[in-house]
Structure formats: C-alpha cells, structure tokens
Design an enzyme around this catalytic site. Structure first.
Site, PDB file in Angstrom:
ATOM      1  N   SER A 133      11.605   6.017  -0.267  1.00  0.00           N
ATOM      2  CA  SER A 133      13.000   5.638  -0.479  1.00  0.00           C
ATOM      3  C   SER A 133      13.237   5.303  -1.942  1.00  0.00           C
ATOM      4  O   SER A 133      12.780   4.282  -2.448  1.00  0.00           O
ATOM      5  CB  SER A 133      13.324   4.425   0.404  1.00  0.00           C
ATOM      6  OG  SER A 133      14.701   4.137   0.375  1.00  0.00           O
ATOM      7  N   SER A 170      16.684   6.833   0.910  1.00  0.00           N
ATOM      8  CA  SER A 170      16.968   6.354  -0.437  1.00  0.00           C
ATOM      9  C   SER A 170      18.302   5.647  -0.415  1.00  0.00           C
ATOM     10  O   SER A 170      19.113   5.852   0.493  1.00  0.00           O
ATOM     11  CB  SER A 170      17.100   7.533  -1.435  1.00  0.00           C
ATOM     12  OG  SER A 170      15.866   8.104  -1.719  1.00  0.00           O
ATOM     13  N   ASP A 200      15.172   3.744  -4.478  1.00  0.00           N
ATOM     14  CA  ASP A 200      16.192   2.698  -4.420  1.00  0.00           C
ATOM     15  C   ASP A 200      16.461   2.181  -5.830  1.00  0.00           C
ATOM     16  O   ASP A 200      15.645   1.467  -6.418  1.00  0.00           O
ATOM     17  CB  ASP A 200      15.716   1.563  -3.510  1.00  0.00           C
ATOM     18  CG  ASP A 200      15.460   2.027  -2.080  1.00  0.00           C
ATOM     19  OD1 ASP A 200      15.888   3.159  -1.718  1.00  0.00           O
ATOM     20  OD2 ASP A 200      14.835   1.284  -1.322  1.00  0.00           O
TER      21      ASP A 200
END
Lengths: 353, 353, 353, 353
Positions: A274, A236, A276
């Site tokens: 992830s 992340s 983001d």
C-alpha cells in the site's frame, strides 16, 4: 471520455448527509477541500480509470508557489515530485492524481502545462500521485493520456467536489468495495483567528474485514459484499490536505504526519503493497518564483504551540474523506458499492450514533 | 582542573596566520564562530579530556530559541537532542561538546542549568554532541562531571576562541595527530546585505595517510608523525555552523548538509565508526517559548535562491576550522601535533600557494 | 523505593480479562511483550515517578545486538540513542523508560551498566525513552537516579508484566486519567511459520474527550472523571515493539511505522507537545559486536511481501497495550483511574461487543 | 539520432590515461562502472541532448531485484522512483539518465519496457534521474522521446563506457566547461575477499572558479575558458555507485552518503539549484519478485565494521568519475571543453603529482 462525474448517482451521498454526526470539529460549508479558498478540483473520468487535477491555490502556482510538507507512510508507490517538495518546501504545479502506470505521462503533460504558461521556464517539478486501479482497470492498456491531464486542469472548479468513482477514483477499490475520491473539511479556531483545513483522498486501500465506520467494525459484522474482491490488505491511499492557516513547510509536514491517524480509524493497516503518501499545503504566504530584491520574504506564521487543532482537523478530515469516498462510490467493473443502508443500520444500532 | 585553554602554545596558530591564503570568501575579523554576534564559547580542559560549551545566541535561548537545522552524515554517535531540533526547528539550550561516554551526564547538567534559570520549566531538550577521545583519555574512568558543564557555561565569552587541545578537544585525535577544537568564519554578500557564517568543529576523524591540506596530499607525502597512532579511518567529527543570515529551520538544514563537503576536502571519508553530525543555527528570528497572542510570528527570511553563498561559506569555514584544529593542537598524551613546518613546506612548494 | 509493582490492584486488569473480545489476530499466552521469547521487563516504582527497563533479547545485547528500526511520529521528545539505531540498524543496550528530565542520568547509568559487563568497551549507545510525568510528579525535583536504572535492570524478568502505574508509568496521565505502562501481543502465521509480536507502551498522551475504546467514543459519552486534569491534547507516548520474526532494520522500521495507527484508534491525534516515538526490534539474527572472520553475516529474513500480518499485529497490539495501560492503572496523585465499569457498560451497549 | 558516442574524440581521454596517478585505492581493469560484473551502459546521443541507460545487474532486474540505497544531498531535482527504493531497498528497473524535462516520458517508456518483458506485471517503479542541459540544449523543445529510452536500453553493453558528451551527458555543463558522463572504479580488499565498486556520474554542476583537480585549484589559477558560461554555482549531479560487495539497503545508503565527499574534492558546493542525488546498489543477493515458499531469504552480508574501504572507494571513484567527465567531454554547442593540457600543466607543476 466517459463522464458521470458531473452527476453522482443521487442515492449516493457523503456520510454526514445521512444524518449521522460525530467528531469534535465542524466541517466547512461544503465539507470539502474546496472550502479552502482558491482550491479547485477537476475530474476526467473514463470507463475504468481517470485523472483528477487539484489546483492548490489561486493563480499561477509556479510564479507564486505554495508552502508544502510531505509524509510518507509507505513509499511503495510511484509518486513524482515529492523529494523536491521536501527540499524546497513548496509545490509549484497543480497536483495530479492518476493510476500507477500513468505517472510518467501525467508528469510529462504537467510539464507541458507549466511551460505553456511560463515562456522562460526550463525547470519544473510536476507533482503526480497515484494508486493502482488494476483490479478494475486493465491498467496494462495504459488508457490514460496526457490529454486527460490538460482536460482535468481545464475542468478545475471551486465548489462541490464529485466524489467516489470520479476522476482518478474511477477504478479504485477500498476495503474490498468501490473506493476512489473522497473529501471533507474542518474549521478550527486559534485565539482570534479561524482556519479551514480540507482533505481529499484517493482511497484504494484495505480489505473488507478491516473496515471500521465511526468505530463500528462493519467489516467483521457484515458479510463481504457480493463481488467484493477478497484481496490482501494492500492497495494504496493518497491523502491531500489543504489549509489556509499560515504554516511553513516544516509545520505542514507535521500536519501531514497526522493524516495516517485518520486513515487508521477506518481500519487499514498500511499493508506492504500500500503506497500511502500525504501532501499538505497552505494557501497563505505564497513564495515568489522570482527572487525579490532584496531577496527577503516576510511570512506570517502560526507559532507551533497553536498547531494542535490543525492536527486534529487533519485526522478528522482524513477519516471522513475516506468514508465519503466509500459512501459516494457507485459500483464499477463488477466491484460492488459499499452497502450504505446496511452500514447505516449497524452504525445507528450504536446507542451513541 | 587543568587549564591550558587560556594560553595556547604561542608557536601554534591557525593556518591563515602562517601567511597562506586560499579560498573564495573572506573570513570575519576573528576568523571564528564568535564573529557571529552573540555566539560565545567556553572551555573546561582536563589533562586528557574536557568540555566545551557554546552559547548559540545572546540571552536566554530557552525563552528565545534559535532556528536550527541538522545534517547527519554518519549517525554512529550518541548525540543528544537532535531529533527534537529536527521536529521543531529550534535549539533551546546552550550546546555542549564532550566525550562519548559523558553525554548523559552533560545532558543532565544542562537540564539543571535551564531549570535553574527558568523556574516554571518542566521540559527541556539539551543538545550535547560528542566524539570519542578514548585514544588519549582513559574514557572508561568517566572523568567528566556535570560540574564541568556548569563551569564551561560560566566561562563562555565572545572574542577569540582557544583552539586545538582545548575543552572537549583535549583528547581528540584527527588524521593520526592531535585534533580537537577548530574554528573559522566567512562573510557573504547578498544584494545589499552581508552576513557572517562561522564554523566550530570538534575534529577526531581520519587517518594520517588521508590528510589533505589545501589540496596537498600531505598524508601521502610525509611520514606518519612519530607516535601517531595507526588507526583505522574512523573517529568522529562534530561540525557546528552559526550564521546571522535570517534562515528558517529547513534552510538551515540545507546549510548543514554542506559542511561535510568542507570536511571532505581535508581527506576524511566518514569511516564506519565516525559519528559525523552537523548542527546549524541562525541568530536571527528568535522563537519565543511563550506563545504570543495572537499566536503568530513574522520572521524575515532569505529567499532560497539567495542561499548559494551561504552554502559556499559553510564548506569553506568547515574546511578551515578542521585545518585550524590541527594547526593549533599541541601534543597530548603521546599523540604528536601536526608537523606544521613540514606541512607548510609542502604547501608552499605548490606554485600557487 | 515505593514498590506496588509486584502486586497491581486485583480489581484492575487488562481489558481482555473483562471478557471483551475484538480484533483479527489472537494474543500470545501472556498477552504481553514478554510473549516474545527472551524479552524481559523490570520496574522500579517511586511514589510519583519511576523507571522501567526492558531487556530486548536473551543474553548480552551489546555482544549480540538486536536488529531494530525506528519511527518518529512527533519528535517533541528527548529520546536518547535513536539516531545510531537508525544508522546501524541495531540496539546494543537494554531499553530504559523514564521521565523527561531523567534521560541524561538514565543514559549515564546505562553506560555504566554496559561498561561493567564489557571490560574493553569504550563506546556504547544507550537507548532511553521518556514521557513527561510532570502533571503528577514534581519533575523538577529530579527524583530518578542512576541507581533506579541498575535496580530496574536487576528486576527484569520474563512472564507477566505489571501494567498501569508501574515503573516509568507511575506518574503518567493518558486521556486525562491515569495512564502508564501497557502491553499486549499478537500471533501471526506466515506460510509454515508463526511469529509473536509484542507491544509495550508508556502512555501519557491524549485528553479525555478524545478517548475511544474499541471504537466507542467513550470520552464524548462519559463525563470527564473527577479530578481528571483538563489538559490540552498533548502528552507523549513511547511504543515498543518486539518480534521474533526474522526482520532486518529496514523492515523493522516499516513495522514501527504502523504502531501510530494503533494509537490512532484510541483517539489521540499526536498533539504538538506529544513526543511520540516507536522502536521495533527482532530477537532473530543477532549481530555480533566483534567482526567475524571473514566479516560476513548470513541472516535469514522474511521477504517483504510477507510483512502484512506483522503490520496488522503492530497496529492491534499497540492499540490494546494502550487500553491495557488505562484499564490497569490505579489512581495516583489525584489523577483518577479510568472508570472501567462505566466504560465497559458503554462498550457492552454496542450490539457487537 | 546523432551518434558520436561510439567514438569519443581520440585526443580526449580519462585523466589517468594522461599518466597522472593519485589516490589510495586501485581502479579495476576498465576504470569504469562496468568493472562490476553485469553492469551495462548504453547511450543515445542527440545533437544537444541524450539518454543514458544503465542495466544495474545481469538478467531481468524486475524478477531479480538489486538491493539499493539512496542519498539525497540536494533534492532540487525531478528524480523518479527514489522514494520506493528507500522503502523497499530495491531497484527493479534499468536506471535511465536524461534531461530535467524528459523524466516523465522516460519513466513512461521504462514502464513499457518492463511491461513488455513481464506479461503479468501491473506495477513497476521506474528509476529515472536527470540534470538540466538547458544551457546547451533547447530543453523546452522536449527533444527526448520514449523511443530514445528503448534504444539506449538496447545499446547497453559491458566493457568500456563512452564518457563526456555522450548520452544524457550531451548537453551538460560542469564547472563552466563541457561536462556529462564520467566513470571510474576502485578495488577493495576485506580479509579474504575483494570487491569492485564503480561510479558513473552525470556531471552538470559547479562553476569554473570552483574547479579543483587533484587538489589543484585550477579554476582560480586558469582563466575561464573562452565561451565558458559564467553561471552561478548551480547545475546538478547524479552519482551512481555499483558494487559487487554483498550489502543490504541500509548499508548501501551508507555507501551512497559518501559520494558527495568525492564530489566535494572537485570543488562544487551543491548550490541551491543543484539537484544532487546518489543511488548505490549491489549486484549480490538478488531479491526475487515472486515470494518464495517459505517466504524467506538468506543473504550473505558484510558486517558493517568492514564497510570502511567501500566508503573510501565511493569517495575516490566519484571524484575520478567527475574528472573523467571533464577530461573526456568535447566542446558542444559553444561550451568549451576543459583545457586539458593547461590543467595538466598545472597539475604537473605540483612536485608530488
């Protein structure tokens, strides 16, 4: 509390301090988000986890909110507060970074913090962003407390920012090596005016083979550092952008959408897991909590046609902030640091670097 | 060109002119979107289809754009130009309403229109919105031409707006009876200031049993009018909102998100095939196409806490605009008009109406 | 019609054909979007402008729609049809690329195309995407016609794709040199299965100093090619992604959000005026226009946890497609081609390339 | 813990139990969200505040997630977890309702709950939604604890749902009278199949003059009940929709977007301060947390063209759930209950009711 944050290992320093230069725009004096006047950062660092607080502007941001915009690249994450930021276009609390399982209690502490300072307030939108430090930290132990938030807030200062394995960055892993907190800034000129835009990232994404440093495919050229976890390209990243350019919420969302382009230059592809997120704010044009009488505001705003340099600044500062996180982070919990000398050797083998 | 638009059938008139009163806010003098100073409407009406043009503000909106926001309730529709409106927060052309298959050519004509007036322009974002008039109009014949757009633009005037089966409303069917163009307005006060918000709809949605008029479930109480097509609760509706309140793009999107609440009060449920779009703009704070030097703007804007009455105005004006479309539309192509007397009889049977 | 599209200048060829290799994933046999079975591309090329049509899957996509998702990086553009794609999750027409001012008439022609093939259809959502070729093309002349769309559709073929200054790419400028159409593909494996993902771009963005080729900052190292317009870092890019992986609309939007990361590696920062749109679709799990009885579908879909390699494929294929556009485009209208030999000289000076 | 939730005041009961009938679709046997098989609700009720937990489907929803979609009408609210729901299209925890300042600690407790049941889990997305009960509850006292969440989860049951001033509804005020928890359901038929859709709301929005009951403008006809706070038309509402129809995340977001239309029929206009959120999920097609091998899913899904009745069900069930909250809520903390007899008197004065 374990506190290495006041003294990062001298041998580890941001990339630019190794004498490499690149890019189109110049950094501010600190090459940090704190180059934007009034932005402050504070870390509380435990052995394997931590908390970082960012005060986005001078004074009480609940009473004088900052205009803000959001970009969600991959919402596989537990970010608190972003929907209200998108609706109202303002951030009204300090911003807290922590690990995935600590968001609730950090938000709760942030509520306490605002209530204590504002006796009549009955509604507040805490902004808390996270990455998962579970590869280093025994995250199920829930080692972060609300007290860490209060302490990080009390430690917020202007000036240089401890980078790498500090604060919320303590247990983060990026590109298979130690990641964490990184920061950088850029100056832009727009006719007569000039502005400063700073990035601060919590970098926890990517796998070693993906790593690119200033365009050099380091991860394909160097062996995975010993101890570097062969993780899938997940993780992340939280990307924060502060600017003193006078922008409204819509424009700040446009700026925020450029941060992933800076991340992309370091090699990550925003893997499935992830989370983001980008949050961008401006320290100009504060929005009062109390409705003025008459209920009118008169901001000064940049024309959209002048945004281009700010977009470039967002890209460059984000890229460098990520590289700085890697360059500054010492080994923690068996996860090795970026082998800076090897990387620099490669980078300098490029005739143009 | 078939042109009943200059003289709507005298017997058909807006709901309020039948002596019914309701709601919390008062209309402007025309009870029309043209109560917002500078807004103009022009219709070109063919036998079974047509085009309506709306000039959103005085003067050349390409050179002095209007701030705008969008709400998409159901994007099963072919609206042109909305994504750029969302990004830049401005409308830079007149707004054209037409049938589903005419969007491309109307957009093309709108480009011509802007190019002709602006010799150096090489990029323009035409805003064209549509509903499907294929239940009355032989839509596959493609009976709308670019010339209709130019003519509708040339016919744009302030003052009363022809409603019902006029312009793009010619072939529209709402709640199983003739729909089309409807308009209404509301005045709101905010401390010392007062503002006007107007709605104009192109109503083509809903089926007879769903119809509610001022809360009376007319569609369940009265038999489906003879000839009223037993259609599924599909169709579409375009809702335009103009205001002279000084709002930015984010705030206008908030206003736009209230229009569907007004629609809901007339009974529709935004069926699968119903392309339901809202576009809201402000005539205040025009945005210059040419970047000023220095590149700064200084709008005056309402504080968000003062938006509440504008939200209520958006709901009420949208509801009434839809009812006005039904009340004003004469029968076309075998689709019956709303049986106004029967409806009024029911409405008046409510002790409170 | 000027037709160089059948024979791109032999000396100009995709980057990989110069013997450079890089990246993590391997291309398909054609290294083109047409590696995805059933995808076809057709160009109509005028002297300074043109049209490109893409058939997204075999057969009639109106009757058997393809699942699709959208990412809007910068909506300063006139894209047609994307809102409905986001709502319903399907593309139901061929995709047409053209110049900014031609969107309306191309959409109109695409409507004709679908009506002709489907006698009962009264609603269709044409998907048309654009960049502004006004630096080469006298765009105000409106040199594209609906007939060009029909011809491009009739020219659609499988197999190698003419790249560079072909079709809609004819007048495009990227990084200050000739841009236009580029394509590439990647193969990914997911447990037992393997899939192909292809990118096709219409590249018209960026300025020379920004250009990065495989991480080499070519634009800072080489002088701007003679005749290369010193433009602001504006322009636009359309990025199309096709895959045979079985994904639904939500997942395809996730894939689409990775394409800008590939663009970022070539140096662009999505300038204010750059309309940057991504459309991704899957050729698996066609959606019937006619409701089946019972109204149920039984798609086979990848679990989200298996999407990672497809994200990487989207990044790599988009990056390479952009570079291929530059490598393949011959000079047009005074805009010079990328000086491939100089670039390759630099690229090969990197010890790792 | 103060626990009136097991025995709502007998005199107060849902609207339909007063013998009024209306609408197009029929409720399920309980006229509650629990008509959707497997949905369970549990309340913990304090004197002036509380917590409500909803188990969205049978079994462990972390291991077998439910497909879900979101609609945000007004994001002036502190909802936790919705961004990940939008990205991945799934809910993976029970859903918790509470007051505005309790979101953080409720999310924290929900994390504990999932960790306890899943020994290897290191990431979880708690879904917590809130309204502000600060008009009755001394919200700054922070009277809700994580323990309340665990208890509410342990109390979750199928069957009838306590409505009104129960659980999180304890301190809520809607239309100036006591609001809180309300529920309703609708059955729909789609060719051979039939489905159940249930709504559960936490109603805390609107002011007395706005109230409409089955189209009757009760709030304009009856005086504000004694003690009813003359509040601005703010507040908030959370709308939950469960269905056993087999829908994917995109389709569920479409369903969610119809809930505000049901709210609109009760008179509210989504005031500036009203945080209005909708979460819709399906109990069909559970998504496994562990990637299957091969990583493929084979859901059965409704064709979009069959969604219309579900949209109508969402509208009707939401409207009735709000009315049921008002009808069931007893007075709390000086806020009067809806004067049901007076309202019914008016409603029955309509010849059609």
């Amino acid at each position: 509390v374990f506190s290495p944050e006041s003294a990062p290992e001298p041998a580890r320093r941001p990339l630019r301090e190794h004498g490499v230069t690149w890019g189109h725009l110049l950094p501010g004096p600190l090459n940090a988000i704190t180059d934007v006047a009034g932005v402050q950062v504070g870390h509380v660092t435990h052995r394997h986890t931590g908390v970082t607080a960012i005060r986005p502007a001078p004074g009480d941001v609940f009473q004088a909110k900052v205009a803000a915009g959001v970009c969600v690249l991959n919402a596989f994450g537990k970010a608190a507060g972003l929907l209200q930021v998108m609706e109202l276009g303002t951030v009204e609390t300090p911003i807290v970074l922590c690990n995935t399982l600590a968001v609730g209690r950090c938000a709760d502490a942030l509520v306490d913090h605002v209530l204590a300072a504002n006796p009549d307030v009955r509604s507040v939108n805490p902004v808390v962003l996270e990455c998962n430090d579970g590869r280093i930290n025994d995250i199920r132990r829930r080692g972060v407390s609300g007290e860490d938030v209060h302490r990080a807030l009390s430690l917020c200062v202007s000036g240089p920012v401890a980078q790498g394995a500090a604060g919320a960055g303590r247990g983060m892993v990026a590109y298979g090596v130690k990641g964490g907190i990184g920061t950088a800034s850029r100056r832009t000129t727009h006719a007569a005016a000039s502005y400063t835009t700073g990035a601060l990232v919590l970098a926890n994404m990517g796998d070693w083979p993906q790593l690119q440093v200033l365009g050099v495919p380091v991860g394909r050229l160097l062996p995975r550092p010993q101890g570097g976890a062969a993780t899938p390209p997940e993780g992340s990243i939280i990307m924060l952008l502060a600017t003193d350019a006078p922008l409204d919420a819509r424009q700040l969302a446009r700026v925020a959408r450029r941060a992933p382009l800076g991340m992309a230059r370091t090699g990550a592809t925003a893997g499935h897991g992830s989370g983001d997120f980008v949050l961008a704010w401006s320290t100009a044009n504060r929005v009062p909590n109390d409705t003025p009488s008459p209920p009118l505001l008169t901001p000064t705003l940049l024309h959209d046609a002048a945004l281009g340099p700010l977009f470039a600044a967002a890209v460059e500062a984000t890229e460098e902030a990520i590289l700085n996180a890697l360059c500054c982070a010492e080994p923690v919990g068996g996860v090795p640091a970026l082998p800076v000398e090897d990387v620099l050797g490669l980078v300098r083998s490029a005739p143009w670097l």
